[in-house]
Each structure stands twice: as C-alpha cells, then as structure tokens.
Design an enzyme around this catalytic site. Sequence first.
Site, PDB file in Angstrom:
ATOM      1  N   MET A   1     -10.724   4.927  -0.133  1.00  0.00           N
ATOM      2  CA  MET A   1      -9.743   5.923   0.313  1.00  0.00           C
ATOM      3  C   MET A   1     -10.454   7.268   0.496  1.00  0.00           C
ATOM      4  O   MET A   1      -9.816   8.323   0.475  1.00  0.00           O
ATOM      5  CB  MET A   1      -8.596   6.016  -0.691  1.00  0.00           C
ATOM      6  CG  MET A   1      -7.831   4.696  -0.787  1.00  0.00           C
ATOM      7  SD  MET A   1      -6.119   4.857  -1.301  1.00  0.00           S
ATOM      8  CE  MET A   1      -6.330   5.469  -2.943  1.00  0.00           C
TER       9      MET A   1
ATOM     10  N   HIS B   1     -18.831   4.747  -5.113  1.00  0.00           N
ATOM     11  CA  HIS B   1     -18.646   4.163  -3.771  1.00  0.00           C
ATOM     12  C   HIS B   1     -20.003   3.875  -3.125  1.00  0.00           C
ATOM     13  O   HIS B   1     -20.211   2.835  -2.505  1.00  0.00           O
ATOM     14  CB  HIS B   1     -17.907   5.135  -2.842  1.00  0.00           C
ATOM     15  CG  HIS B   1     -16.484   5.404  -3.215  1.00  0.00           C
ATOM     16  ND1 HIS B   1     -16.043   6.651  -3.584  1.00  0.00           N
ATOM     17  CD2 HIS B   1     -15.404   4.592  -3.250  1.00  0.00           C
ATOM     18  CE1 HIS B   1     -14.750   6.601  -3.826  1.00  0.00           C
ATOM     19  NE2 HIS B   1     -14.323   5.374  -3.633  1.00  0.00           N
TER      20      HIS B   1
ATOM     21  N   GLU C   1     -15.302  -2.358 -10.473  1.00  0.00           N
ATOM     22  CA  GLU C   1     -14.597  -2.878 -11.664  1.00  0.00           C
ATOM     23  C   GLU C   1     -13.771  -1.806 -12.363  1.00  0.00           C
ATOM     24  O   GLU C   1     -13.048  -2.111 -13.295  1.00  0.00           O
ATOM     25  CB  GLU C   1     -15.611  -3.473 -12.649  1.00  0.00           C
ATOM     26  CG  GLU C   1     -16.136  -4.819 -12.203  1.00  0.00           C
ATOM     27  CD  GLU C   1     -17.032  -5.479 -13.238  1.00  0.00           C
ATOM     28  OE1 GLU C   1     -17.427  -4.817 -14.210  1.00  0.00           O
ATOM     29  OE2 GLU C   1     -17.348  -6.671 -13.038  1.00  0.00           O
TER      30      GLU C   1
ATOM     31  N   ARG D   1     -10.295  11.036  -8.221  1.00  0.00           N
ATOM     32  CA  ARG D   1      -9.350  11.922  -8.931  1.00  0.00           C
ATOM     33  C   ARG D   1     -10.065  12.936  -9.823  1.00  0.00           C
ATOM     34  O   ARG D   1      -9.498  13.975 -10.144  1.00  0.00           O
ATOM     35  CB  ARG D   1      -8.398  11.100  -9.788  1.00  0.00           C
ATOM     36  CG  ARG D   1      -7.393  10.339  -8.987  1.00  0.00           C
ATOM     37  CD  ARG D   1      -6.199   9.954  -9.853  1.00  0.00           C
ATOM     38  NE  ARG D   1      -5.103   9.558  -9.002  1.00  0.00           N
ATOM     39  CZ  ARG D   1      -4.915   8.315  -8.566  1.00  0.00           C
ATOM     40  NH1 ARG D   1      -5.740   7.380  -8.937  1.00  0.00           N
ATOM     41  NH2 ARG D   1      -3.906   8.022  -7.783  1.00  0.00           N
TER      42      ARG D   1
HETATM   43  O1  PAF Z   1      -9.521   1.118  -4.591  1.00  0.00           O
HETATM   44  C1  PAF Z   1      -9.167   1.772  -3.591  1.00  0.00           C
HETATM   45  O2  PAF Z   1      -9.748   2.808  -3.234  1.00  0.00           O
HETATM   46  C2  PAF Z   1      -7.961   1.306  -2.796  1.00  0.00           C
HETATM   47  O3  PAF Z   1      -7.002   0.734  -3.617  1.00  0.00           O
HETATM   48  C3  PAF Z   1      -8.323   0.363  -1.646  1.00  0.00           C
HETATM   49  C4  PAF Z   1      -8.928  -0.927  -2.147  1.00  0.00           C
HETATM   50  C5  PAF Z   1      -9.304   1.063  -0.717  1.00  0.00           C
HETATM   51  C6  PAF Z   1      -7.077   0.001  -0.843  1.00  0.00           C
HETATM   52  O4  PAF Z   1      -6.470   1.130  -0.308  1.00  0.00           O
END
Ligand code: PAF
Length: 282
Positions: free
Chosen positions: A30, A37, A150, A189
């Site tokens: 997101m 990430h 995880e 967040r």
């Molecule tokens: O983990 C996230 O960032 C979200 O839940 C995802 C998997 C991208 C789905 O919107």
Amino acid sequence: MLVFTEKKVLSQHLSSIIEANKSIGFVPTMGALHQGHLSLMEQALKENDTVVVSIFVNPTQFNNIEDLEKYPRTLEADVNKMQTLSENLLIYAPDVKDIYEQKLASESFDYDGLELKMEGKHRLGHFDGVGTIVKRLFEIITPNRAYFGEKDFQQLQIVKKLVEKFQLPVQIIGCPIFREPNGLAMSSRNERLSPQARKKAAFIYETLQKSKQNFITKSAQETTEIVEKAFNKQKNFKLEYFEIADEKTLCICQKKDNNKKYRGFIAVFIENIRLIDNIPMY
Ligand code: PAF
C-alpha cells in the site's frame, strides 16, 4: 522504471513476458515503503525474471475512515526508494476506478474461520477487503510467486487459504519481519508516530520477547495475563489483544500441544495509532 496506472496496459506488457516463459514475482503493497518492503522486493528479484510491485491503498480493507484518510501516500518517494534496488521493477499504481470500476465493494470470503480471529474480530470486514484486492491483483498480474511479510501473519495465512480455495496458480512466500534497531516491527504506520512514541514502542517487542521466555515454563493463560498486566502499567499504550495461537489454525492455545507451533500475536494503540506484531513461541 516503468510505472503503470492502468491494468489493461500492464497486462499487455506482461503478456510478452509470459509468452517468453519468464517468471513473474509480485510484491503487493500500500506504499509508504520501508526497508521491510524493500527486503520482499529483493527476495522477489532473486527468484524471478520480472518483479511487479503494486502500490495501492485499498479502501475496502479499512474499517476506519480516519485510518484510510491518514494512510501515507508517498508515490514519488516510493519510486525513488525502489530505484535504488533495481531499474527493472515494474510498478502498478492504479487509482480506485481501475481496480473497482463501478462498484467499490468487497466480495465475501470464507477462509475456514481464520477470518474470525484476532484482526478479523477487531477489524470487521478487513479480510474480505484484503481477499478482494489480492485476488484481483493476482488476476491482473498472474504472478508465479507472491511475497508477503510475516508482520501481518494472519493476512499471510488468509492469502494462503484464498489460493488453496480458488486453486490459484501462485506460490505464496512468507518473509521474516523487518525491525527498526530498537525492535519495533517496520510498518508504514510508524511514520505517523512522534519520535518519542517511536522510541517507546520498543516496549512492544520487548514484551513479546519476554512472553516467549515465560511461555517455556508457564501456560498460555498465565503468559497472556503477564503481558496484559505489563501493558496496564504503561500509560502510553492501550492493549487491544495479546493471544497465543496455533500458527496454522490461529486458534487460541488452551493447553500446550507439543505437535503444534504457537505464535504470540499483539495489537496495541500508541498515540491512537494501531500497531501489530507477533513472535514465534518456539
Ligand atoms: O499488507 C498490505 O500492505 C495489504 O494488506 C495488501 C496485501 C497490499 C493488500 O492491500
């Protein structure tokens, strides 16, 4: 770096990759990218010929409008971060219409009860929203492998269940939690926390680690009570839940069973921001 905003154009681009029998890795996000990430992308780049990263703040998985509105949207910075990893990552950053067309709504999913535990109990409809977006993204991108952190362990189990139920031809790969130097699990967040709160939030992982120690000699219930008491003494935190549950079924541990693997799961508010984390208890 190629940034696609329309699924049609992305699909066209991917069709030549599929025809050439090349593998596609996929990292759904997101946005507001952090090191966690990037580590998923790194793994995906190692294991696939092409990697697609989606950046989409999915409205249907938010049960709190304020949370949705305040979710950080930092596309330019995200692209710059990804550029440091590889020029070859493909980005899919659609708007809501490209994904949902005329109907901004979730489908309903039955994940054999996984959706009724923890996050599902406290964020009604959340996993219907997650299932809806993940399934659509899989349909658009047709990845061979998809990578999930995880930190959202329940989400990871739910996505595996979704794949099993719909027999989707994609391998789901869970990747370890990335932590800040003080132990706080990385999360988009965290950006919303004040510097003081970000420091104090180290208490969450410290407590998880202690609970793991306690669970060696104590029951799940005793261990849980110790965690609850520790948070009750902290005026900056509001504990939503701490549960020790079976990793597979997410059912709460009533009595220890040596054949099962347990995890401690926590959701806690600090400065009104909800953070989650978990720890293997083995
Ligand atoms: O983990 C996230 O960032 C979200 O839940 C995802 C998997 C991208 C789905 O919107």
